[in-house]
Design a protein around this motif. Structure first.
Motif, PDB file in Angstrom:
ATOM      1  N   ASN A 276     -11.449  -5.681  -1.138  1.00 52.35           N
ATOM      2  CA  ASN A 276     -12.683  -6.064  -1.816  1.00 52.35           C
ATOM      3  C   ASN A 276     -13.544  -6.974  -0.920  1.00 52.35           C
ATOM      4  OD1 ASN A 276     -11.162  -8.359  -1.844  1.00 52.35           O
ATOM      5  ND2 ASN A 276     -10.822  -8.367  -4.059  1.00 52.35           N
TER       6      ASN A 276
ATOM      7  N   TYR B 163      -4.500 -11.265 -15.535  1.00 52.21           N
ATOM      8  CA  TYR B 163      -5.244 -12.300 -14.827  1.00 52.21           C
ATOM      9  C   TYR B 163      -5.392 -13.502 -15.768  1.00 52.21           C
ATOM     10  CZ  TYR B 163      -8.019 -13.649 -10.747  1.00 52.21           C
ATOM     11  OH  TYR B 163      -8.478 -14.245  -9.597  1.00 52.21           O
TER      12      TYR B 163
ATOM     13  N   ASN C 117       3.909  -4.227  -8.763  1.00 54.03           N
ATOM     14  CA  ASN C 117       2.885  -3.170  -8.852  1.00 54.03           C
ATOM     15  C   ASN C 117       3.589  -1.822  -8.725  1.00 54.03           C
ATOM     16  OD1 ASN C 117       0.048  -4.656  -7.021  1.00 54.03           O
ATOM     17  ND2 ASN C 117       0.988  -5.206  -8.941  1.00 54.03           N
TER      18      ASN C 117
ATOM     19  N   LYS D  30      -8.958 -11.735   2.706  1.00 56.38           N
ATOM     20  CA  LYS D  30      -8.442 -10.499   3.330  1.00 56.38           C
ATOM     21  C   LYS D  30      -8.442 -10.564   4.859  1.00 56.38           C
ATOM     22  CE  LYS D  30      -7.903  -8.597  -0.671  1.00 56.38           C
ATOM     23  NZ  LYS D  30      -6.587  -8.330  -1.227  1.00 56.38           N
TER      24      LYS D  30
ATOM     25  N   GLY E 108     -10.794  -4.095  -8.371  1.00 49.28           N
ATOM     26  CA  GLY E 108      -9.765  -5.035  -7.906  1.00 49.28           C
ATOM     27  C   GLY E 108      -8.384  -4.654  -8.411  1.00 49.28           C
ATOM     28  N   GLY E 109      -7.370  -5.134  -7.688  1.00 44.06           N
ATOM     29  CA  GLY E 109      -5.990  -4.740  -7.982  1.00 44.06           C
ATOM     30  C   GLY E 109      -5.560  -4.994  -9.413  1.00 44.06           C
ATOM     31  N   SER E 110      -5.933  -6.147  -9.970  1.00 44.78           N
ATOM     32  CA  SER E 110      -5.443  -6.462 -11.321  1.00 44.78           C
ATOM     33  C   SER E 110      -6.016  -5.482 -12.340  1.00 44.78           C
ATOM     34  CB  SER E 110      -5.786  -7.902 -11.712  1.00 44.78           C
ATOM     35  OG  SER E 110      -7.185  -8.087 -11.794  1.00 44.78           O
TER      36      SER E 110
ATOM     37  N   HIS F 234      -1.566 -12.087 -11.347  1.00 44.45           N
ATOM     38  CA  HIS F 234      -1.785 -11.104 -10.284  1.00 44.45           C
ATOM     39  C   HIS F 234      -1.918 -11.716  -8.896  1.00 44.45           C
ATOM     40  CE1 HIS F 234      -2.014  -7.249 -12.378  1.00 44.45           C
ATOM     41  NE2 HIS F 234      -2.385  -7.974 -13.413  1.00 44.45           N
TER      42      HIS F 234
ATOM     43  N   ASN G  75      -3.527 -14.385   2.054  1.00 43.56           N
ATOM     44  CA  ASN G  75      -2.630 -14.428   0.916  1.00 43.56           C
ATOM     45  C   ASN G  75      -2.672 -13.083   0.215  1.00 43.56           C
ATOM     46  OD1 ASN G  75      -0.903 -15.514  -1.022  1.00 43.56           O
ATOM     47  ND2 ASN G  75      -1.930 -17.503  -0.802  1.00 43.56           N
ATOM     48  N   GLU G  76      -1.544 -12.648  -0.293  1.00 45.10           N
ATOM     49  CA  GLU G  76      -1.507 -11.328  -0.952  1.00 45.10           C
ATOM     50  C   GLU G  76      -0.284 -11.332  -1.848  1.00 45.10           C
ATOM     51  OE1 GLU G  76      -3.563  -8.365  -1.806  1.00 45.10           O
ATOM     52  OE2 GLU G  76      -4.118  -8.986   0.211  1.00 45.10           O
ATOM     53  N   SER G  77      -0.482 -11.379  -3.134  1.00 43.07           N
ATOM     54  CA  SER G  77       0.679 -11.543  -4.011  1.00 43.07           C
ATOM     55  C   SER G  77       1.574 -10.308  -3.988  1.00 43.07           C
ATOM     56  CB  SER G  77       0.241 -11.825  -5.436  1.00 43.07           C
ATOM     57  OG  SER G  77      -0.432 -10.697  -5.941  1.00 43.07           O
ATOM     58  N   PHE G  78       0.979  -9.136  -3.886  1.00 41.44           N
ATOM     59  CA  PHE G  78       1.769  -7.904  -3.788  1.00 41.44           C
ATOM     60  C   PHE G  78       1.227  -6.990  -2.686  1.00 41.44           C
ATOM     61  CE2 PHE G  78       2.875  -3.557  -4.546  1.00 41.44           C
ATOM     62  CZ  PHE G  78       4.223  -3.631  -4.837  1.00 41.44           C
ATOM     63  N   GLY G  79      -0.047  -6.589  -2.817  1.00 42.04           N
ATOM     64  CA  GLY G  79      -0.635  -5.689  -1.826  1.00 42.04           C
ATOM     65  C   GLY G  79      -0.681  -4.254  -2.321  1.00 42.04           C
ATOM     66  N   LEU G  80      -1.318  -4.055  -3.469  1.00 44.19           N
ATOM     67  CA  LEU G  80      -1.373  -2.710  -4.056  1.00 44.19           C
ATOM     68  C   LEU G  80      -2.012  -1.703  -3.098  1.00 44.19           C
ATOM     69  CD1 LEU G  80      -1.002  -0.824  -6.501  1.00 44.19           C
ATOM     70  CD2 LEU G  80      -3.245  -1.586  -7.328  1.00 44.19           C
TER      71      LEU G  80
HETATM   72  O1  GMT Z   1      -6.811  -8.353  -3.859  1.00 48.15           O
HETATM   73  C1  GMT Z   1      -7.669  -8.879  -4.555  1.00 48.15           C
HETATM   74  O2  GMT Z   1      -8.387  -9.784  -4.138  1.00 48.15           O
HETATM   75  C2  GMT Z   1      -7.839  -8.413  -5.974  1.00 48.15           C
HETATM   76  C3  GMT Z   1      -6.757  -9.021  -6.793  1.00 48.15           C
HETATM   77  C4  GMT Z   1      -7.044  -8.902  -8.259  1.00 48.15           C
HETATM   78  O3  GMT Z   1      -6.650  -9.820  -8.940  1.00 48.15           O
HETATM   79  O4  GMT Z   1      -7.605  -7.947  -8.747  1.00 48.15           O
HETATM   80  O5  GMT Z   1      -5.533  -8.384  -6.448  1.00 48.15           O
HETATM   81  C5  GMT Z   1      -4.359  -9.104  -6.747  1.00 48.15           C
HETATM   82  O6  GMT Z   1      -3.647  -8.333  -7.713  1.00 48.15           O
HETATM   83  C6  GMT Z   1      -3.147  -7.090  -7.229  1.00 48.15           C
HETATM   84  C7  GMT Z   1      -2.489  -6.368  -8.386  1.00 48.15           C
HETATM   85  O7  GMT Z   1      -1.426  -7.079  -8.918  1.00 48.15           O
HETATM   86  C8  GMT Z   1      -2.187  -7.343  -6.065  1.00 48.15           C
HETATM   87  O8  GMT Z   1      -1.674  -6.120  -5.565  1.00 48.15           O
HETATM   88  C9  GMT Z   1      -2.950  -8.065  -4.949  1.00 48.15           C
HETATM   89  O9  GMT Z   1      -2.044  -8.364  -3.910  1.00 48.15           O
HETATM   90  C10 GMT Z   1      -3.546  -9.346  -5.483  1.00 48.15           C
HETATM   91  N1  GMT Z   1      -4.420  -9.948  -4.457  1.00 48.15           N
HETATM   92  C11 GMT Z   1      -4.148 -11.116  -3.877  1.00 48.15           C
HETATM   93  O10 GMT Z   1      -3.137 -11.762  -4.116  1.00 48.15           O
HETATM   94  C12 GMT Z   1      -5.129 -11.585  -2.873  1.00 48.15           C
END
Ligand code: GMT
Length: 379
Positions: A206, A92, A174, A211, A12-14, A121, A281-286
């Motif tokens: 994921n 997180y 990111n 998504k 996962g992104g975080s 995140h 929803n996508e806080s950044f979109g790595l």
């Molecule tokens: O995208 C996910 O569901 C995984 C999630 C995580 O917490 O691992 O990703 C989040 O954190 C990433 C890194 O900062 C961001 O790039 C993703 O946008 C963010 N995902 C969401 O907000 C859904």
């Protein structure tokens, strides 16, 4: 600095951001101590400045749920004490920020102060954190952190709007390592997947509901009717079976491949023509930034922090969440032979703005600021 990093050791992104940050800081000479319940996937190299402490979570028949947070707090206490850490950086909020607060209080009772930086995140705020079952603890532990960062302005604002926050939140986006994420020469791979010169469309995630992978598949279905294409889906998760069924129902199973979790995602991105991220929803979109670094234009929703990354009409296009027809219209525009090279070029130029060498110093400066303020608090 000696820094403890706590994260989820997953794809996962975080977890990826935390691991890459730790690796970058270690290369810059900091001593980095990862404290996680399992080796993070990207922590696969030796560096003299990287240390790994596994959180051992003993079970007991009484426990229906093993107390991870308690074991984590105890491990943080021990690593801070014995490795003499300057700072803990937890990624997180749930439950890492509250576990860090517990560790900090235990250490304080022993006359030792360690500041805690929490990075938000996304889903820890936008999905899980606002649930009434977690909200009081999330609010408290954000307020009690010595520093808080969010990965986009949108996430910062959403945190302030959702929780009663009495402190500043710093936005640190990111980042990307352009030495690793770059367009590689993988033409043989492209020919194998697209033997008749089809366009290649990629989605990586994921496979969670947030998504909206159905939108990605529906968009592909419609694009493919006009421009012969193939689709690669990278990743795995709870939605996988449902999405496979959708592909069978649409009779596009021959054109869509599920690759599962991949370490070398840059190899797939290197042969892609378009990346789809229709998230709710996508806080950044790595994952989208990784695509851009490999010169892949984006079709994304306009959710969360995506407008801060994807420049509408330049690096790709943004559509309202769920507006599949708009995504298809924009995708067909990008895929035109005259337009594609321009969007590819722009995607890479935009990715360069998020190069790790620009973002790492922002974290270092933030740590310095927190350490300075903390010293003032202590004395
Ligand atoms: O995208 C996910 O569901 C995984 C999630 C995580 O917490 O691992 O990703 C989040 O954190 C990433 C890194 O900062 C961001 O790039 C993703 O946008 C963010 N995902 C969401 O907000 C859904």
């Amino acid at each position: 600095m000696k820094i403890g990093i706590v994260c989820y050791p997953t794809f996962g992104g975080s977890g990826v951001v935390a691991t890459e940050l730790g690796k970058g800081l270690a290369k810059s000479g900091h001593k980095i101590h990862f404290i996680t319940y399992q080796q993070p996937p990207r922590l696969d190299f030796f560096n003299e400045n990287v240390y790994y402490h596994e959180v051992n979570i003993p079970t007991y028949p009484l426990f229906q749920f093993p107390p991870y947070e308690t074991a984590l707090a105890s491990e943080m206490v021990s690593v801070v004490q014995y490795e003499n850490l300057d700072l803990l950086h937890v990624h997180y909020a749930i439950p890492h920020a509250s576990a860090a607060y517990m560790a900090k209080m235990i250490l304080r009772s022993q006359g030792r102060f360690v500041p805690v930086v929490t990075t938000l995140h996304g889903t820890d705020i936008t999905l899980v954190g606002k649930d009434a079952s977690y909200e009081p603890v999330v609010t408290f532990s954000i307020n009690e952190s010595d520093g808080v960062t969010a990965v986009s302005e949108n996430l910062r604002q959403e945190t302030l709007d959702t929780f009663s926050i009495r402190r500043d939140i710093e936005v640190i986006p990111n980042f990307i390592d352009l030495d690793r994420f770059k367009r590689l020469r993988k033409e043989h791979f492209k020919t194998a997947i697209c033997p008749n010169g089809e366009k290649l469309i990629v989605h990586t995630s994921n496979f969670r509901r947030v998504k909206r992978i159905d939108d990605a598949v529906m968009a592909f279905y419609k694009i493919n009717k006009q421009v012969r294409s193939k689709m690669l889906l990278v990743g795995d998760g709870p939605e996988r079976a449902r999405i496979e069924k959708l592909c069978r129902d649409l009779d596009i199973y021959e054109d869509v491949r599920f690759l599962g979790k991949l370490d070398a995602v840059e190899e797939v991105l290197s042969v892609a023509d378009l990346f789809l991220m229709p998230s709710e929803n996508e806080s950044f979109g790595l994952a989208a930034l990784e695509a851009m670094a490999c010169e892949v234009p984006l079709i994304t929703s306009n959710a969360g922090g995506l407008p801060e990354l994807n420049v509408h009409g330049v690096t790709g296009f943004l559509s309202k969440v769920g507006d599949v027809d708009d995504m298809v219209k924009n995708a067909l525009f990008i895929l035109q032979d005259d337009n594609l090279p321009v969007f590819k070029h722009n995607a890479l130029e935009r990715a360069k703005q998020f190069e790790i060498s620009h973002v790492l110093p922002q974290y270092e400066a933030y740590y310095e600021k927190v350490l300075l303020e903390s010293r003032e608090k202590v004395f």
